[in-house]
Design an enzyme around this catalytic site. Sequence first.
Site, PDB file in Angstrom:
ATOM      1  N   ALA A  20       0.851  -1.204   0.000  1.00  0.00           N
ATOM      2  CA  ALA A  20       0.000   0.000   0.000  1.00  0.00           C
ATOM      3  C   ALA A  20       0.873   1.234   0.000  1.00  0.00           C
ATOM      4  CB  ALA A  20      -0.897  -0.008   1.240  1.00  0.00           C
ATOM      5  N   ASP A  55      13.543   1.349  -6.284  1.00  0.00           N
ATOM      6  CA  ASP A  55      14.920   1.764  -6.605  1.00  0.00           C
ATOM      7  C   ASP A  55      15.116   3.270  -6.405  1.00  0.00           C
ATOM      8  OD1 ASP A  55      13.337   2.579  -8.779  1.00  0.00           O
ATOM      9  OD2 ASP A  55      14.564   1.601 -10.310  1.00  0.00           O
ATOM     10  N   GLU A  56      13.992   4.016  -6.366  1.00  0.00           N
ATOM     11  CA  GLU A  56      14.113   5.480  -6.361  1.00  0.00           C
ATOM     12  C   GLU A  56      14.733   6.012  -5.074  1.00  0.00           C
ATOM     13  OE1 GLU A  56      10.938   7.565  -8.220  1.00  0.00           O
ATOM     14  OE2 GLU A  56      10.241   5.769  -9.262  1.00  0.00           O
ATOM     15  N   ASN A  77      11.387  -0.074 -12.076  1.00  0.00           N
ATOM     16  CA  ASN A  77      10.073   0.231 -12.679  1.00  0.00           C
ATOM     17  C   ASN A  77       9.382  -1.031 -13.186  1.00  0.00           C
ATOM     18  OD1 ASN A  77      11.551   2.858 -12.845  1.00  0.00           O
ATOM     19  ND2 ASN A  77       9.627   3.496 -13.797  1.00  0.00           N
ATOM     20  N   ASN A  78       8.147  -1.219 -12.764  1.00  0.00           N
ATOM     21  CA  ASN A  78       7.334  -2.347 -13.251  1.00  0.00           C
ATOM     22  C   ASN A  78       6.450  -1.900 -14.409  1.00  0.00           C
ATOM     23  OD1 ASN A  78       6.475  -4.593 -10.550  1.00  0.00           O
ATOM     24  ND2 ASN A  78       8.312  -3.362 -10.747  1.00  0.00           N
ATOM     25  N   ASP A  90      10.325  19.380 -18.717  1.00  0.00           N
ATOM     26  CA  ASP A  90      10.802  18.275 -17.884  1.00  0.00           C
ATOM     27  C   ASP A  90      10.133  18.267 -16.507  1.00  0.00           C
ATOM     28  OD1 ASP A  90      12.270  16.038 -17.357  1.00  0.00           O
ATOM     29  OD2 ASP A  90      14.241  16.986 -17.558  1.00  0.00           O
ATOM     30  N   GLY A 104      13.320  18.040 -10.879  1.00  0.00           N
ATOM     31  CA  GLY A 104      14.217  17.102 -10.178  1.00  0.00           C
ATOM     32  C   GLY A 104      14.275  15.723 -10.794  1.00  0.00           C
TER      33      GLY A 104
HETATM   34  P1  NAD Z   1      -0.491   1.507  -7.223  1.00  0.00           P
HETATM   35  O1  NAD Z   1      -0.524   2.996  -7.064  1.00  0.00           O
HETATM   36  O2  NAD Z   1      -0.978   0.883  -8.480  1.00  0.00           O
HETATM   37  O3  NAD Z   1      -1.334   0.827  -6.034  1.00  0.00           O
HETATM   38  C1  NAD Z   1      -1.244   1.242  -4.707  1.00  0.00           C
HETATM   39  C2  NAD Z   1      -2.430   0.635  -3.952  1.00  0.00           C
HETATM   40  O4  NAD Z   1      -2.341   1.031  -2.581  1.00  0.00           O
HETATM   41  C3  NAD Z   1      -3.796   1.116  -4.469  1.00  0.00           C
HETATM   42  O5  NAD Z   1      -4.664   0.010  -4.626  1.00  0.00           O
HETATM   43  C4  NAD Z   1      -4.283   2.048  -3.355  1.00  0.00           C
HETATM   44  O6  NAD Z   1      -5.702   2.072  -3.242  1.00  0.00           O
HETATM   45  C5  NAD Z   1      -3.639   1.430  -2.135  1.00  0.00           C
HETATM   46  N1  NAD Z   1      -3.464   2.376  -1.023  1.00  0.00           N
HETATM   47  C6  NAD Z   1      -2.990   3.646  -1.093  1.00  0.00           C
HETATM   48  N2  NAD Z   1      -3.000   4.202   0.130  1.00  0.00           N
HETATM   49  C7  NAD Z   1      -3.468   3.265   0.998  1.00  0.00           C
HETATM   50  C8  NAD Z   1      -3.693   3.238   2.401  1.00  0.00           C
HETATM   51  N3  NAD Z   1      -3.429   4.304   3.174  1.00  0.00           N
HETATM   52  N4  NAD Z   1      -4.178   2.106   2.954  1.00  0.00           N
HETATM   53  C9  NAD Z   1      -4.446   1.021   2.183  1.00  0.00           C
HETATM   54  N5  NAD Z   1      -4.273   1.004   0.850  1.00  0.00           N
HETATM   55  C10 NAD Z   1      -3.789   2.105   0.257  1.00  0.00           C
HETATM   56  O7  NAD Z   1       0.991   1.094  -6.901  1.00  0.00           O
HETATM   57  P2  NAD Z   1       1.900  -0.099  -7.469  1.00  0.00           P
HETATM   58  O8  NAD Z   1       2.582   0.361  -8.674  1.00  0.00           O
HETATM   59  O9  NAD Z   1       1.100  -1.336  -7.491  1.00  0.00           O
HETATM   60  O10 NAD Z   1       3.000  -0.196  -6.318  1.00  0.00           O
HETATM   61  C11 NAD Z   1       2.830  -1.061  -5.204  1.00  0.00           C
HETATM   62  C12 NAD Z   1       4.050  -0.946  -4.296  1.00  0.00           C
HETATM   63  O11 NAD Z   1       5.235  -1.282  -5.010  1.00  0.00           O
HETATM   64  C13 NAD Z   1       4.277   0.472  -3.744  1.00  0.00           C
HETATM   65  O12 NAD Z   1       4.704   0.371  -2.416  1.00  0.00           O
HETATM   66  C14 NAD Z   1       5.386   1.025  -4.627  1.00  0.00           C
HETATM   67  O13 NAD Z   1       6.158   1.984  -3.921  1.00  0.00           O
HETATM   68  C15 NAD Z   1       6.183  -0.237  -4.901  1.00  0.00           C
HETATM   69  N6  NAD Z   1       6.934  -0.218  -6.179  1.00  0.00           N
HETATM   70  C16 NAD Z   1       6.293   0.081  -7.356  1.00  0.00           C
HETATM   71  C17 NAD Z   1       7.024   0.059  -8.540  1.00  0.00           C
HETATM   72  C18 NAD Z   1       6.361   0.353  -9.878  1.00  0.00           C
HETATM   73  O14 NAD Z   1       7.065   0.504 -10.882  1.00  0.00           O
HETATM   74  N7  NAD Z   1       5.044   0.418  -9.963  1.00  0.00           N
HETATM   75  C19 NAD Z   1       8.386  -0.246  -8.521  1.00  0.00           C
HETATM   76  C20 NAD Z   1       8.996  -0.535  -7.297  1.00  0.00           C
HETATM   77  C21 NAD Z   1       8.255  -0.535  -6.131  1.00  0.00           C
HETATM   78  P1  TYD Z   2       6.832   6.951 -14.361  1.00  0.00           P
HETATM   79  O1  TYD Z   2       6.052   5.890 -15.061  1.00  0.00           O
HETATM   80  O2  TYD Z   2       6.088   8.095 -13.742  1.00  0.00           O
HETATM   81  O3  TYD Z   2       7.752   6.210 -13.297  1.00  0.00           O
HETATM   82  P2  TYD Z   2       8.976   6.787 -12.386  1.00  0.00           P
HETATM   83  O4  TYD Z   2       8.916   8.260 -12.367  1.00  0.00           O
HETATM   84  O5  TYD Z   2       8.657   6.183 -11.065  1.00  0.00           O
HETATM   85  O6  TYD Z   2      10.226   6.245 -12.999  1.00  0.00           O
HETATM   86  O7  TYD Z   2       7.876   7.565 -15.382  1.00  0.00           O
HETATM   87  C1  TYD Z   2       8.825   6.749 -16.056  1.00  0.00           C
HETATM   88  C2  TYD Z   2       9.699   7.669 -16.882  1.00  0.00           C
HETATM   89  O8  TYD Z   2       8.902   8.270 -17.905  1.00  0.00           O
HETATM   90  C3  TYD Z   2      10.302   8.823 -16.084  1.00  0.00           C
HETATM   91  O9  TYD Z   2      11.618   9.076 -16.562  1.00  0.00           O
HETATM   92  C4  TYD Z   2       9.397   9.995 -16.391  1.00  0.00           C
HETATM   93  C5  TYD Z   2       8.948   9.697 -17.815  1.00  0.00           C
HETATM   94  N1  TYD Z   2       7.589  10.202 -18.167  1.00  0.00           N
HETATM   95  C6  TYD Z   2       7.429  10.999 -19.306  1.00  0.00           C
HETATM   96  O10 TYD Z   2       8.383  11.287 -20.038  1.00  0.00           O
HETATM   97  N2  TYD Z   2       6.167  11.457 -19.597  1.00  0.00           N
HETATM   98  C7  TYD Z   2       5.098  11.174 -18.812  1.00  0.00           C
HETATM   99  O11 TYD Z   2       3.965  11.651 -19.123  1.00  0.00           O
HETATM  100  C8  TYD Z   2       5.273  10.344 -17.656  1.00  0.00           C
HETATM  101  C9  TYD Z   2       4.116  10.001 -16.779  1.00  0.00           C
HETATM  102  C10 TYD Z   2       6.560   9.878 -17.386  1.00  0.00           C
END
Ligand code: NAD
Ligand code: TYD
Length: 362
Positions: A86, A139-140, A193-194, A295, A298
């Site tokens: 979450a 990773d961020e 990033n997923n 851009d 940051g």
């Molecule tokens: P997402 O934004 O798709 O989903 C987040 C979920 O958390 C949502 O269903 C939201 O309703 C729920 N949520 C938010 N606040 C909450 C709260 N206070 N209580 C209960 N539920 C709550 O995110 P995601 O991409 O599925 O990421 C999931 C986890 O993986 C996060 O912790 C994120 O930091 C981590 N992560 C994501 C990525 C990526 O690329 N997406 C990469 C590395 C790590």
């Molecule tokens: P994002 O999917 O927001 O993931 P993160 O910032 O966690 O890496 O963005 C992935 C990369 O794509 C990031 O370098 C920012 C860039 N980006 C764009 O160029 N345009 C966009 O509209 C968005 C949402 C991201």
Amino acid sequence: MDRPAGTVLVTGGAGFIGSNLVRHLISRGDVPVVTLDKLTYAGNRLNLGDVLDNPRHVFVEGDIADDTLVARLLQTHAVGAVINLAAETHVDRSIRSPAAFVQTNVVGTLNLLEQAHLYWQRLPPSAREMFRFVHVSTDEVYGSLGRADPAFTEASPYAPNSPYAASKAGADYLVRAFHHTYGLPTLTTNCSNNYGPRQFPEKLIPLMILNALKGERLPIYGDGQNVRDWLYVGDHCQALLRVLEAGTIGETYVVGGSGELTNCEVVGMICEMLDEMHPVGKRGSYREQIAFVPDRAGHDRRYAMNAGKLRKELGWMPETNFREGLRRTVRWYLENPQWVRDVQTPEYRQWIATQYGARTSA
Ligand code: NAD
Ligand code: TYD
């Protein structure tokens, strides 16, 4: 699966990675699963599909910061493991409104840790030994790499640059402290990033697919040369299950795809696949919709992850190469127009208008 002994509590299980993980847990093993999700704009019951009604699954709408609720769920469901996904997750939203990120990612994680600690202390010795708290991070937290720098490892220093990254780093430090101070059996993963099905279309890949199909511009920030290390969501879920089953308590595991690409390369591949799978006809190529926009503040230049420890210690390897995973993802968005319609709420349209300005057409 050897572990866990008891129910798995997945927080954030109605989001992108969480819903994929709950599906994995239900299809793979025989453990009961409880999903706790606040259903923010990013969470959606539909993400859980058939699993929602599976007899081994219970869905609970609620906040990880709610102490009474979390304590009750741990107790009532005899939880053997918590996997904490979450979070508020979008960097651009964290730049506009950081407070929600601190509330959920830091305060919410602290509450989960406190309730898990109280519960774990009172378990009988055998259950206490089996209990695990897996915290899913990013990773961020490590900041930005230069072009020639080696990839991040578990030993890389923390240097978060966005409010999102800072809030995840704060949570990671609390997890570390609960292990060090109280002995809570925690494990932390830091993933790149997923991408894949059911990712909310504020993130790069689904935003570009859906904007392309709507005939809108494809907004690339800055010069588009920022690099991300892309991992297919199913491979991330496999890594989380390996860490849960066999990871060493107190350790951190870096998870990554060895899939470094610039944003221009990713958007180019999406256009190429859509040109083939859903041609625009006389209008030419989707590439014509690409627009370079100001851009992100940051903006981290490069992320890359060295998942050698996870490979050597737990035998995990990503199975999906980027081209194959991206093709699967593009196809999923083409084949699920109802899901696409459902997530594009008035709140979503408002976000797009605020972030990208009123002019979206290519
Ligand atoms: P997402 O934004 O798709 O989903 C987040 C979920 O958390 C949502 O269903 C939201 O309703 C729920 N949520 C938010 N606040 C909450 C709260 N206070 N209580 C209960 N539920 C709550 O995110 P995601 O991409 O599925 O990421 C999931 C986890 O993986 C996060 O912790 C994120 O930091 C981590 N992560 C994501 C990525 C990526 O690329 N997406 C990469 C590395 C790590
Ligand atoms: P994002 O999917 O927001 O993931 P993160 O910032 O966690 O890496 O963005 C992935 C990369 O794509 C990031 O370098 C920012 C860039 N980006 C764009 O160029 N345009 C966009 O509209 C968005 C949402 C991201």
